[in-house]
Motif scaffolding. Sequence first.
Motif, short mmCIF file in Angstrom:
data_model
loop_
_atom_site.label_atom_id
_atom_site.label_comp_id
_atom_site.label_asym_id
_atom_site.label_seq_id
_atom_site.Cartn_x
_atom_site.Cartn_y
_atom_site.Cartn_z
N GLY A 206 0.79 -1.22 0.00
CA GLY A 206 0.00 0.00 0.00
C GLY A 206 0.82 1.27 0.00
N LYS A 207 2.15 1.15 0.07
CA LYS A 207 3.02 2.32 0.05
C LYS A 207 3.55 2.56 -1.36
CE LYS A 207 4.47 2.61 4.86
NZ LYS A 207 5.61 2.94 5.75
N ASN A 208 4.08 3.75 -1.58
CA ASN A 208 4.56 4.12 -2.91
C ASN A 208 5.92 4.81 -2.80
OD1 ASN A 208 4.55 6.42 -5.25
ND2 ASN A 208 3.71 4.48 -5.96
N TYR A 209 6.84 4.38 -3.65
CA TYR A 209 8.20 4.92 -3.63
C TYR A 209 8.66 5.25 -5.04
CZ TYR A 209 8.10 2.53 0.91
OH TYR A 209 7.74 2.09 2.15
N ILE A 225 10.22 -9.42 -5.43
CA ILE A 225 10.23 -8.49 -6.57
C ILE A 225 8.82 -8.01 -6.91
CG2 ILE A 225 10.52 -8.43 -9.09
CD1 ILE A 225 13.24 -9.89 -8.60
N LYS A 226 7.85 -8.90 -6.86
CA LYS A 226 6.46 -8.50 -7.15
C LYS A 226 6.00 -7.40 -6.19
CE LYS A 226 1.73 -10.25 -7.59
NZ LYS A 226 0.87 -11.46 -7.55
N LYS A 227 6.33 -7.54 -4.91
CA LYS A 227 5.93 -6.52 -3.92
C LYS A 227 6.62 -5.20 -4.23
CE LYS A 227 5.19 -9.75 -0.04
NZ LYS A 227 5.82 -10.98 -0.54
N TYR A 228 7.89 -5.26 -4.62
CA TYR A 228 8.60 -4.03 -4.96
C TYR A 228 7.91 -3.32 -6.13
CZ TYR A 228 12.39 -6.45 -2.41
OH TYR A 228 13.14 -7.14 -1.48
N ALA A 229 7.59 -4.10 -7.15
CA ALA A 229 6.97 -3.50 -8.34
C ALA A 229 5.64 -2.83 -8.01
CB ALA A 229 6.76 -4.58 -9.41
#
Length: 279
Positions: A206-209, A225-229
């Motif tokens: 739910g966060k954005n970077y 990697i999926k969570k990072y994307a």
Amino acid sequence: MSNNKYLGYYFNVSPLQPASEILIAELGEVGFESFVETQEGINAFIEKEHWRDDILQDIYVLNSGEFVIEYTIEEIDQVNWNKEWEKNFDPIIVDQICSIRAPFHEKPDTQYDIVIEPKMSFGTGHHETTHMMIQHLLQIDLKDKRVLDIGCGTGVLAILSEIRGATYIDAIDIDNWCYLNTLENIERNHCKNIIAYEGDASLIVGKNYDIIIANINRNILLNDIKKYALSLSSEGILLLSGFYEQDLEQITEECAKHNLIYKSHINRNNWLAAFYELK
């Protein structure tokens, strides 16, 4: 802070390379969480509750016959760690731009100067992966960016991100030592924009970077990697390290599944730090 004891394994390695690098990678896979490279080889540390009798049984580099590796074991208390790293921790300078040093080292003439006490945490800048991640961060525009440093270790990459202009940084590590050490180093470097967390990639849902830095190991990277994307903004940057050159194809294939496009990588003694962009 936990009062759990640690076991220190002190490895004499001949020849040093590539055996030392392989040994670090393999020990990391079975639960060793901190390493110090010495002139003789590697000092490796594991929390006693995570240790088992046969923990070295499947370590290829110990059993291949290609290298001469001997070791001793010692049970240590957390309070002994300062002496351990002080014996081996020399200041480093990356690309003549960024210095990483302990409080007892003299301040060098560099544009960026980071002071850390690594204690039981990974990320002094001596290891190839941290060094290369610093090189990447020195080339990226970080002004006003939202950054995630996951597997933050000492917090050095988060600290450099703030120094170079990032205005919001999350620093996450699953290890209690690393979390507490990051808090100390944030304060030591007078950082105001870093929030440290103890945990894993589930904390970023739910966060954005704009930029995500992940210096962990191949298996965790492949899993997350999926969570990072999902947490990257459009055209966001993902920096990955903690794996070998032969792992790049597999890492890149997984990234491609999630619209992360390979751009470049740095190679240092067969370790890689790769640069991906979200499309």
